[in-house]
Design an enzyme around this catalytic site. Structure first.
Site, PDB file in Angstrom:
ATOM      1  N   THR A  31       0.876  -1.169   0.000  1.00  0.00           N
ATOM      2  CA  THR A  31       0.000   0.000   0.000  1.00  0.00           C
ATOM      3  C   THR A  31       0.919   1.226   0.000  1.00  0.00           C
ATOM      4  O   THR A  31       2.128   1.081  -0.199  1.00  0.00           O
ATOM      5  CB  THR A  31      -0.930  -0.015   1.230  1.00  0.00           C
ATOM      6  OG1 THR A  31      -0.132  -0.254   2.385  1.00  0.00           O
ATOM      7  CG2 THR A  31      -1.980  -1.097   1.113  1.00  0.00           C
ATOM      8  N   THR A  70       3.335  -0.071  19.773  1.00  0.00           N
ATOM      9  CA  THR A  70       3.706   1.342  19.916  1.00  0.00           C
ATOM     10  C   THR A  70       3.403   1.882  21.315  1.00  0.00           C
ATOM     11  O   THR A  70       2.470   1.400  21.981  1.00  0.00           O
ATOM     12  CB  THR A  70       2.913   2.176  18.880  1.00  0.00           C
ATOM     13  OG1 THR A  70       2.991   3.566  19.207  1.00  0.00           O
ATOM     14  CG2 THR A  70       1.429   1.796  18.868  1.00  0.00           C
ATOM     15  N   ASP A  71       4.134   2.892  21.712  1.00  0.00           N
ATOM     16  CA  ASP A  71       3.863   3.541  23.008  1.00  0.00           C
ATOM     17  C   ASP A  71       2.506   4.247  23.010  1.00  0.00           C
ATOM     18  O   ASP A  71       1.981   4.587  24.071  1.00  0.00           O
ATOM     19  CB  ASP A  71       4.984   4.523  23.392  1.00  0.00           C
ATOM     20  CG  ASP A  71       5.230   5.645  22.398  1.00  0.00           C
ATOM     21  OD1 ASP A  71       4.502   5.736  21.383  1.00  0.00           O
ATOM     22  OD2 ASP A  71       6.168   6.438  22.629  1.00  0.00           O
ATOM     23  N   GLU A  72       1.941   4.467  21.812  1.00  0.00           N
ATOM     24  CA  GLU A  72       0.672   5.203  21.751  1.00  0.00           C
ATOM     25  C   GLU A  72      -0.465   4.450  22.424  1.00  0.00           C
ATOM     26  O   GLU A  72      -1.477   5.049  22.787  1.00  0.00           O
ATOM     27  CB  GLU A  72       0.310   5.535  20.309  1.00  0.00           C
ATOM     28  CG  GLU A  72       1.467   6.222  19.630  1.00  0.00           C
ATOM     29  CD  GLU A  72       1.086   7.128  18.486  1.00  0.00           C
ATOM     30  OE1 GLU A  72      -0.100   7.434  18.326  1.00  0.00           O
ATOM     31  OE2 GLU A  72       2.010   7.543  17.776  1.00  0.00           O
ATOM     32  N   TYR A 104      -5.966   5.116  15.469  1.00  0.00           N
ATOM     33  CA  TYR A 104      -4.746   4.331  15.257  1.00  0.00           C
ATOM     34  C   TYR A 104      -4.342   3.602  16.536  1.00  0.00           C
ATOM     35  O   TYR A 104      -4.141   2.377  16.532  1.00  0.00           O
ATOM     36  CB  TYR A 104      -3.599   5.245  14.783  1.00  0.00           C
ATOM     37  CG  TYR A 104      -2.229   4.627  14.972  1.00  0.00           C
ATOM     38  CD1 TYR A 104      -1.898   3.431  14.325  1.00  0.00           C
ATOM     39  CD2 TYR A 104      -1.274   5.212  15.805  1.00  0.00           C
ATOM     40  CE1 TYR A 104      -0.647   2.839  14.512  1.00  0.00           C
ATOM     41  CE2 TYR A 104      -0.032   4.625  15.993  1.00  0.00           C
ATOM     42  CZ  TYR A 104       0.272   3.443  15.336  1.00  0.00           C
ATOM     43  OH  TYR A 104       1.497   2.864  15.536  1.00  0.00           O
ATOM     44  N   LYS A 161      -4.152  -0.516  17.286  1.00  0.00           N
ATOM     45  CA  LYS A 161      -2.950  -1.241  17.742  1.00  0.00           C
ATOM     46  C   LYS A 161      -3.218  -1.907  19.091  1.00  0.00           C
ATOM     47  O   LYS A 161      -2.791  -3.038  19.329  1.00  0.00           O
ATOM     48  CB  LYS A 161      -1.736  -0.300  17.845  1.00  0.00           C
ATOM     49  CG  LYS A 161      -1.164   0.167  16.527  1.00  0.00           C
ATOM     50  CD  LYS A 161      -0.682  -0.976  15.634  1.00  0.00           C
ATOM     51  CE  LYS A 161       0.600  -1.633  16.133  1.00  0.00           C
ATOM     52  NZ  LYS A 161       1.084  -2.684  15.178  1.00  0.00           N
TER      53      LYS A 161
END
Ligand code: TYD
Length: 336
Positions: A38, A126-128, A150, A154
């Site tokens: 993509t 991810t830290d998010e 997002y 995750k």
């Protein structure tokens, strides 16, 4: 004996760094890349290793079980899942692709791991997922509080991964990296967007007051951390990979202005803030450090080298920025 690792999303930014790093530093490892190609999956990212006989490529989507089967072929010794939609701003415009790849895709991979008895599965996260942290640093056992589509996608993937370990004993690992920078990063993210805009004498859009804080990690350190956790981590465990380089976005911006010889007055535009913008992320990486991983690239050096890389590799990013990226940029920034 050669081991084979399946690297999904291996044509992306962190995935391709991992592939280049593994083929360079681990002679006994062969790699199959599964990548849907993509917008951010770019064959140019693995050009230097594509001729290696240990490299194999399959084009396909991780949410497509048949493509995953084809990539696994006669079997693999590990799957490392980098395949993901990763950009917060895109997730705000269009969340659906994030659910499909980050949630459904992870599910399809986990089913393949279970069915085929693959000895190791590492989920790159991810830290998010921890959400905004006002002070201190997130540890692996902290509750997750994702705040963007997002981050929530995750987090959904991470929870499935951990549930497979609990329910089926699937040998899983999760790494949660902090904001990553370095060569070959798609120019939608802060550092490559700003560097390439500044090289071209264009303005850079700083969201809000620019005092948001991120913890920066060089992509080579991130790739090495993932390989290290894959080889030494305890199944069922999560490992934070944080760079320990907390900076405000304005500090990053000012350094990039210096590195490109541009001025704040002419180049910086403060624009409307991102919706639900997380003010600060910070990771406590002591668990990964105790396992034997240490980031090696000093931030100042890494940032200067990254800016120099974009300067010398216009042939890599100009085609990207002149294509579909133009309409994305309009959609993302025109109204701000
Ligand atoms: P980004 O690179 O998108 O990573 P993340 O949202 O995953 O942290 O953004 C890093 C920081 O930079 C974040 O606080 C948002 C900010 N930012 C801007 O100020 N302007 C921009 O054009 C972009 C892309 C990001």
């Amino acid at each position: 004996m050669t081991h084979r690792w399946l690297v999904t999303g291996g044509l992306g930014f962190i995935g391709s760094a991992f592939v280049r790093n593994v083929l360079r530093e681990r002679p006994a490892i062969a790699v199959t890349v599964l990548d849907a190609m993509t917008y951010a999956g770019n064959p140019a990212n693995v050009e230097e290793v594509a001729g290696d006989p240990r490299y194999r490529f399959v084009r396909g989507d991780i949410a497509d079980a048949a493509a995953v089967e084809e990539a696994i072929g006669d079997g693999v010794d590990a799957i490392v899942n980098f395949a993901a939609e990763t950009h917060v701003d895109r997730s705000i415009l269009d969340p659906e692709a994030f659910i499909r790849t980050d949630v459904m895709g992870t599910h399809v991979l986990l089913e393949a791991v279970r069915r085929r008895g693959i000895p190791r599965f590492l989920q790159v996260s991810t830290d998010e997922v921890y959400g905004h942290v006002a002070e201190g640093a997130s540890r692996e056992r902290d509750p997750i509080r994702p705040r963007s589509p997002y981050a929530a996608s995750k987090a959904g993937g991470d929870l499935q991964v951990l549930a497979y370990h609990t329910t089926y004993g699937t040998p899983v690992l999760i790494t949660r990296g902090s904001n990553t920078y370095g060569p070959y990063q798609y120019p939608e993210k802060l550092i490559p967007l700003f560097v390439t805009n500044l090289i071209d004498g264009e303005q850079v859009p700083v969201y809000g007051d620019g005092l948001q804080v991120r913890d920066w990690l060089h992509v080579d350190d991130h790739a090495r951390g993932i390989a290290h956790v894959l080889e030494h981590g305890v199944p069922g465990e999560v490992y934070n990979l944080g760079g320990g380089n907390s900076r405000t976005n304005l500090e990053i911006t000012r350094r990039l202005l210096e590195l490109t010889g541009r001025s704040y007055e002419t180049s910086v535009r403060h624009v409307a803030d991102r919706e639900g913008h997380d003010r600060r992320y910070a990771l406590d990486a002591s668990k990964a450090r105790a396992l034997g991983w240490t980031p090696a690239v000093p931030f100042e050096t890494g940032l200067a080298e990254t800016a120099a890389w974009y300067r010398s590799r216009e042939a890599w990013w100009r085609p990207i920025k002149s294509g579909d990226f133009r309409s994305y940029y309009q959609r993302q920034y025109a109204h701000r």
